[in-house]
Design a protein around this motif. Structure first.
Motif, PDB file in Angstrom:
ATOM      1  N   GLU A   1       0.832  -1.206   0.000  1.00  0.00           N
ATOM      2  CA  GLU A   1       0.000   0.000   0.000  1.00  0.00           C
ATOM      3  C   GLU A   1       0.866   1.256   0.000  1.00  0.00           C
ATOM      4  N   PHE A   2       1.900   1.251   0.833  1.00  0.00           N
ATOM      5  CA  PHE A   2       2.816   2.390   0.884  1.00  0.00           C
ATOM      6  C   PHE A   2       3.508   2.582  -0.469  1.00  0.00           C
ATOM      7  N   LEU A   3       4.035   1.493  -1.023  1.00  0.00           N
ATOM      8  CA  LEU A   3       4.766   1.585  -2.285  1.00  0.00           C
ATOM      9  C   LEU A   3       3.874   2.066  -3.423  1.00  0.00           C
ATOM     10  N   GLU A   4       2.649   1.570  -3.463  1.00  0.00           N
ATOM     11  CA  GLU A   4       1.720   2.018  -4.501  1.00  0.00           C
ATOM     12  C   GLU A   4       1.430   3.516  -4.344  1.00  0.00           C
ATOM     13  N   GLY A   5       1.452   3.994  -3.107  1.00  0.00           N
ATOM     14  CA  GLY A   5       1.194   5.406  -2.835  1.00  0.00           C
ATOM     15  C   GLY A   5       2.313   6.334  -3.262  1.00  0.00           C
ATOM     16  N   ILE A   6       3.546   5.831  -3.385  1.00  0.00           N
ATOM     17  CA  ILE A   6       4.653   6.714  -3.773  1.00  0.00           C
ATOM     18  C   ILE A   6       4.814   6.819  -5.278  1.00  0.00           C
ATOM     19  N   GLY A   7       4.070   6.006  -6.006  1.00  0.00           N
ATOM     20  CA  GLY A   7       3.965   6.184  -7.448  1.00  0.00           C
ATOM     21  C   GLY A   7       5.141   5.752  -8.279  1.00  0.00           C
ATOM     22  N   GLN A   8       5.829   6.721  -8.894  1.00  0.00           N
ATOM     23  CA  GLN A   8       6.802   6.441  -9.945  1.00  0.00           C
ATOM     24  C   GLN A   8       7.945   5.533  -9.491  1.00  0.00           C
ATOM     25  N   ALA A   9       8.467   5.703  -8.311  1.00  0.00           N
ATOM     26  CA  ALA A   9       9.571   4.853  -7.843  1.00  0.00           C
ATOM     27  C   ALA A   9       9.135   3.397  -7.792  1.00  0.00           C
ATOM     28  N   TYR A  10       7.919   3.153  -7.351  1.00  0.00           N
ATOM     29  CA  TYR A  10       7.382   1.790  -7.310  1.00  0.00           C
ATOM     30  C   TYR A  10       7.179   1.254  -8.724  1.00  0.00           C
TER      31      TYR A  10
END
Length: 92
Positions: A68-77
């Motif tokens: 959930e956190f990673l999906e929230g940070i967008g481009q890096a994920y």
């Protein structure tokens, strides 16, 4: 930026106990699990992956929170998933 990404073990390679097929947000790849030699790993377990290597075994709740956190940070994920899609491990 490099991230550790949670993945769920789908299968331990029968001829290579140091490799597992892992699902990361729908992307399936062979991941080296040799660093977790002392851990009991089986399909359904979650691991934290970085550059094709499993770094630690984590529980499902921790994996879901991290995703959930990673999906929230967008481009890096998105970049990390793209790198995972394009990677492969030589199966010998």
């Amino acid at each position: 930026m490099c991230l550790g990404i949670p993945g769920e073990i789908v299968e331990i390679e029968p001829d290579r106990s140091d490799l597992a097929k892992v699902d990361v947000s729908g992307v399936r790849r062979a991941i080296n699990i040799g660093l977790l030699e002392g851990e009991r790993l089986e399909p359904g377990d979650w691991i934290l992956i970085h550059v094709g290597f499993a770094l630690s075994k984590i529980d499902e709740a921790e994996a879901k929170a991290a995703l959930e956190f990673l999906e929230g940070i967008g481009q890096a994920y998105d970049d990390e998933l793209a790198a995972l899609r394009d990677s492969s491990i030589d199966r010998g």
